[in-house]
Design a protein around this motif. Structure first.
Motif, mmCIF file in Angstrom:
data_model
loop_
_atom_site.group_PDB
_atom_site.id
_atom_site.type_symbol
_atom_site.label_atom_id
_atom_site.label_comp_id
_atom_site.label_asym_id
_atom_site.label_seq_id
_atom_site.Cartn_x
_atom_site.Cartn_y
_atom_site.Cartn_z
ATOM 1 N N PHE A 4 6.198 -1.200 3.656
ATOM 2 C CA PHE A 4 7.497 -1.432 3.008
ATOM 3 C C PHE A 4 7.741 -2.915 2.796
ATOM 4 O O PHE A 4 8.219 -3.346 1.742
ATOM 5 C CB PHE A 4 8.626 -0.837 3.858
ATOM 6 C CG PHE A 4 8.810 0.640 3.669
ATOM 7 C CD1 PHE A 4 9.204 1.155 2.448
ATOM 8 C CD2 PHE A 4 8.573 1.516 4.719
ATOM 9 C CE1 PHE A 4 9.368 2.524 2.272
ATOM 10 C CE2 PHE A 4 8.728 2.889 4.545
ATOM 11 C CZ PHE A 4 9.117 3.397 3.335
ATOM 12 N N ALA A 5 7.419 -3.736 3.802
ATOM 13 C CA ALA A 5 7.613 -5.175 3.686
ATOM 14 C C ALA A 5 6.779 -5.747 2.551
ATOM 15 O O ALA A 5 7.241 -6.593 1.773
ATOM 16 C CB ALA A 5 7.258 -5.855 5.002
ATOM 17 N N ALA A 6 5.531 -5.260 2.437
ATOM 18 C CA ALA A 6 4.664 -5.740 1.370
ATOM 19 C C ALA A 6 5.203 -5.320 -0.004
ATOM 20 O O ALA A 6 5.145 -6.089 -0.972
ATOM 21 C CB ALA A 6 3.244 -5.202 1.572
ATOM 22 N N ALA A 7 5.718 -4.100 -0.089
ATOM 23 C CA ALA A 7 6.269 -3.611 -1.354
ATOM 24 C C ALA A 7 7.496 -4.418 -1.753
ATOM 25 O O ALA A 7 7.656 -4.812 -2.915
ATOM 26 C CB ALA A 7 6.620 -2.135 -1.236
ATOM 27 N N PHE A 8 8.395 -4.684 -0.812
ATOM 28 C CA PHE A 8 9.602 -5.463 -1.103
ATOM 29 C C PHE A 8 9.239 -6.892 -1.486
ATOM 30 O O PHE A 8 9.841 -7.486 -2.363
ATOM 31 C CB PHE A 8 10.549 -5.469 0.091
ATOM 32 C CG PHE A 8 11.246 -4.155 0.323
ATOM 33 C CD1 PHE A 8 11.253 -3.172 -0.647
ATOM 34 C CD2 PHE A 8 11.913 -3.911 1.518
ATOM 35 C CE1 PHE A 8 11.898 -1.957 -0.427
ATOM 36 C CE2 PHE A 8 12.558 -2.706 1.737
ATOM 37 C CZ PHE A 8 12.548 -1.723 0.770
#
Length: 351
Positions: A4-8
């Motif tokens: 999720f952090a990478a996507a955001f």
């Protein structure tokens, strides 16, 4: 969480997270798009409150609404004028949502943002264009109003001058009639003077109307009949009217004045010989696409009136009715005579 952090982080939408559990609700995370939007580096943002993006023209009322929402843990959506690190301004459209634990306590505030500067620039351009258009329309309207007022004044002046000229001509003909021996010539001069007087009355009425393109037929007829009735013996003959209020074209004023004058005076002169008592009734009503004008007397009737081959009145009436594209019917009213005229009307209004 790493996914999720990478996507955001890779999202083109500017995002920022703040922690209200720390003093002054500081920034604890921002993605690359947010850094690009504001011009700040992470180390310059982390630990700072987002008010660092505010400036002299930031709307205080919107700020108060946002602060009230965050203080009570409610979402907020709005637009603020923010400032980048280099001092340039941009319109920041943001949605702020609380992130709560299972107990409902706010842990973070997550905000997704968007640069709305182009939208505001377009709105400003459209507003300026609309203001310019409104000014142009207002100026054009003022020009048209001025031109209309000048045209109205000119037409009023024309009616006034025509009325005066017709009155002069009528007076000259009456003067000539008085100096002419009694007989057909004198009667013809008198009749023509009266007809010209009726036309003068029509132009007098048009001059008094505010709208130069139309006139009130009921008021027009009342004024015309008042002139005709002025010399009558009210105990012997009278004129009654029942006229519907209609706004007629100004072009119809003169023909209608001639019609009403000719038919009414003809009835007064011929229907009541030897001091006979009687009345002349004038009615006008709208029907379907036209107007029906009826002039009726209770006199001796057509059969009792000797024909006059040299008479001009009936010929004049028939000519005027044809000019108005109407129809004409003469009939026995038992007693008296009824003349029924139907006239087509286009764009006529009831008053």
């Amino acid at each position: 969480m790493e996914v999720f952090a990478a996507a955001f982080e890779a999202s083109p939408t500017p995002m920022v997270v703040t922690d209200p559990r720390r003093g002054d609700n500081p920034v604890v995370w921002a993605n690359g798009a947010f850094l690009g939007l504001t011009g700040y580096a992470r180390e310059e943002l982390y630990g700072q409150n987002c008010r660092m993006l505010q400036g002299p023209l930031t709307d205080a009322a919107v700020l108060q609404t946002m602060r009230s929402a965050l203080a009570t843990g409610r979402p907020f959506e709005g637009e603020l004028l923010n400032y980048r690190k280099d001092g340039t301004s941009f319109w920041n459209g943001m949605t702020i949502n609380p992130v709560c634990d299972e107990a409902g306590k706010v842990l973070f505030f997550f905000s997704a943002q968007a640069d709305m500067t182009d939208k505001h620039r377009l709105e400003l351009a459209m507003r300026d264009a609309n203001d310019a258009l409104e000014r142009e329309v207002s100026e054009r309207t003022a020009d048209l109003r001025s031109a209309l007022e000048q045209k109205t004044a000119l037409l009023h002046e024309v009616d006034h001058r025509v009325k005066n000229n017709l009155q002069v001509i009528s007076s000259l003909m009456l003067l000539k009639a008085r100096r002419t021996p009694e007989g057909d010539a004198r009667n013809a001069l008198q009749a023509m003077a009266d007809r010209i007087g009726a036309l003068s009355t029509a132009h007098r009425m048009l001059y008094s109307e505010g709208d130069v393109t139309r006139f009130d037929f009921r008021e027009f007829t009342a004024d015309l009949i008042a002139d005709l009735a002025a010399g009558l013996d009210g105990d012997r003959t009278r004129i009654e009217t029942e006229i519907e209020a209609l706004a007629l074209s100004a072009a119809m004023a003169a023909p209608l004045a001639l019609l009403i004058h000719e038919l009414t005076t003809n009835a007064l002169h011929h229907a009541f010989p030897e001091a006979r008592r009687g009345r002349v009734a004038i009615e006008a009503h709208r029907f379907e696409a036209g107007m029906r004008l009826v002039i009726q007397d209770d006199g001796i009737g057509m059969a009792a009136v000797p024909s006059n081959p040299a008479g001009f009145g009936r010929t004049l009436v028939e000519m005027v009715v044809r000019q108005l594209r109407g129809t004409l019917e003469w009939s026995d009213a038992g007693p008296g005579t009824r003349i029924t005229i139907t006239i087509p009307l286009v764009g006529t209004d009831a008053l």
